[in-house]
Design an enzyme around this catalytic site. Structure first.
Site, PDB file in Angstrom:
ATOM      1  N   ASP A  88       0.825  -1.209   0.000  1.00 22.82           N
ATOM      2  CA  ASP A  88       0.000   0.000   0.000  1.00 22.82           C
ATOM      3  C   ASP A  88       0.856   1.255   0.000  1.00 22.82           C
ATOM      4  OD1 ASP A  88       0.977  -0.457   2.541  1.00 22.82           O
ATOM      5  OD2 ASP A  88      -0.959  -0.611   3.511  1.00 22.82           O
ATOM      6  N   ASP A 105      -8.111  -1.701  13.859  1.00 22.00           N
ATOM      7  CA  ASP A 105      -9.489  -1.879  13.403  1.00 22.00           C
ATOM      8  C   ASP A 105      -9.641  -3.120  12.518  1.00 22.00           C
ATOM      9  OD1 ASP A 105      -8.207  -1.146  11.102  1.00 22.00           O
ATOM     10  OD2 ASP A 105      -9.421   0.625  10.691  1.00 22.00           O
ATOM     11  N   HIS A 147      -7.712  -3.848   9.853  1.00 21.75           N
ATOM     12  CA  HIS A 147      -7.351  -3.697   8.437  1.00 21.75           C
ATOM     13  C   HIS A 147      -6.062  -4.434   8.100  1.00 21.75           C
ATOM     14  CE1 HIS A 147      -5.036   0.159   9.573  1.00 21.75           C
ATOM     15  NE2 HIS A 147      -4.145  -0.526   8.885  1.00 21.75           N
ATOM     16  N   GLU A 154      -9.624  -0.829   4.812  1.00 19.09           N
ATOM     17  CA  GLU A 154     -10.333  -0.436   6.028  1.00 19.09           C
ATOM     18  C   GLU A 154     -11.654  -1.214   6.147  1.00 19.09           C
ATOM     19  OE1 GLU A 154      -8.895   0.975   8.244  1.00 19.09           O
ATOM     20  OE2 GLU A 154      -8.212   3.008   7.876  1.00 19.09           O
TER      21      GLU A 154
HETATM   22  C1  GLP Z   1      -0.601   0.562   8.558  1.00 20.61           C
HETATM   23  C2  GLP Z   1      -0.269  -0.309   7.360  1.00 20.61           C
HETATM   24  C3  GLP Z   1      -0.577  -1.767   7.606  1.00 20.61           C
HETATM   25  C4  GLP Z   1      -0.077  -2.178   8.972  1.00 20.61           C
HETATM   26  C5  GLP Z   1      -0.775  -1.375  10.033  1.00 20.61           C
HETATM   27  C6  GLP Z   1      -0.333  -1.740  11.444  1.00 20.61           C
HETATM   28  O1  GLP Z   1      -1.874   1.125   8.520  1.00 20.61           O
HETATM   29  N1  GLP Z   1      -0.911   0.111   6.166  1.00 20.61           N
HETATM   30  O2  GLP Z   1       0.015  -2.563   6.582  1.00 20.61           O
HETATM   31  O3  GLP Z   1      -0.316  -3.551   9.184  1.00 20.61           O
HETATM   32  O4  GLP Z   1      -0.443  -0.003   9.823  1.00 20.61           O
HETATM   33  O5  GLP Z   1       0.831  -1.061  11.772  1.00 20.61           O
HETATM   34  P1  GLP Z   1       1.769  -1.434  12.973  1.00 20.61           P
HETATM   35  O6  GLP Z   1       2.418  -2.715  12.608  1.00 20.61           O
HETATM   36  O7  GLP Z   1       2.755  -0.298  13.061  1.00 20.61           O
HETATM   37  O8  GLP Z   1       0.913  -1.537  14.178  1.00 20.61           O
END
Ligand code: GLP
Length: 260
Positions: free
Chosen positions: A67, A136, A138, A143
């Site tokens: 992404d 959430d 995702h 989302e």
């Molecule tokens: C972002 C990314 C996701 C990731 C999520 C969780 O929104 N787009 O790919 O899994 O954050 O992040 P973290 O691992 O820092 O908690």
């Protein structure tokens, strides 16, 4: 879906790195799907360590990221293209032209999304996809209420996600509102999916996607439909799971040759 509860981030990193290493041992030109965020960092650190100390090579591999934010310059320090370069690919023997990211700065975003899908297809698809999960539920930036069969496209972020990610931007007002992300249908085409999560703030999302219903309100729950998913969590992220004893018992009794 296999749930593996491990003592901490280091062990999660080592087990996920084992999956990547064994893939590269049987397929030097493997296609890896990589995620940004803090969760995969122990995996990247461990892979870099094995590269430096044991000669693990990514020279023949290709990488697709999940992404990207819309509207950030490609060299913005928080663009995911930059983040994955800093966190991982620059530290490995991986040529920069073999790392592809969705283009959030494209003039024609829908066309760039279609091209990204085509590039994944023409590379032969993703062999191992590494994922984190948002609070959430995702994955990528899909989302809640994302279509379960969605493809790479533009999405609008939830305020909760913008707040979660504001620590990287020095304030909520700097976090973009729009993103491009591989869709849930795109992610489901990876041959093996390894999701890593650590810490109590992920406990509810982990419970919801592992043990709750398959529902678009929790996008990661779509992984229940995939034939080969490994969920690697620490005890805190596993703390809301109802069947944690069963997961521990199954993994402890698993023959070593089976791998993940
Ligand atoms: C972002 C990314 C996701 C990731 C999520 C969780 O929104 N787009 O790919 O899994 O954050 O992040 P973290 O691992 O820092 O908690």
């Amino acid at each position: 879906m296999e749930v593996v509860i491990l003592p901490g981030a280091k062990q999660i990193g080592a087990l996920a790195a084992d999956v990547v290493e064994s893939l590269l041992a049987r397929k030097a030109d493997a296609v890896l799907g990589l995620a940004t965020g803090s969760s995969p960092l122990p995996v990247y650190d461990e892979l870099v360590r094995r590269h430096r100390e044991q000669g693990l090579s990514f020279a023949g591999a290709r990488v697709f990221t999940l992404d990207e934010y819309v509207g950030l310059a490609p060299d913005h320090p928080q663009s995911y293209r930059e983040v994955i370069r800093r966190d991982f690919t620059d530290r490995m023997d991986l040529p920069a032209d073999r790392v592809l990211c969705p283009d959030g700065a494209a003039q024609d975003l829908p066309a760039a999304c279609l091209e990204y899908e085509a590039a994944i297809r023409s590379a032969g698809g993703v062999d191992v996809q590494l994922l984190g999960v948002g609070t959430d539920g995702h994955i990528g930036f899909n989302e809640p209420v994302s279509s379960l069969s969605s493809r790479t496209r533009i999405k609008t972020l939830l305020e909760q996600t913008r707040r979660d990610n504001s620590r990287f931007f020095g304030g909520l007002e700097h976090v973009p509102r729009h993103v491009v992300t591989q869709g849930l249908g795109t992610i489901l085409e990876a041959r093996h999916i390894v999701l890593v999560a650590a810490g109590a703030r992920k406990a509810e999302a982990v419970h919801d996607f592992v043990e709750g219903p398959v529902a678009a309100i929790c996008p990661a729950s779509v992984l229940q439909l995939h034939p080969h998913v490994s969920v690697l969590v620490d005890a805190a992220a596993a703390s809301a799971l109802q069947l944690s004893e069963y997961y521990r018992h199954s993994y402890n009794g698993k023959p070593a040759w089976q791998g993940l």
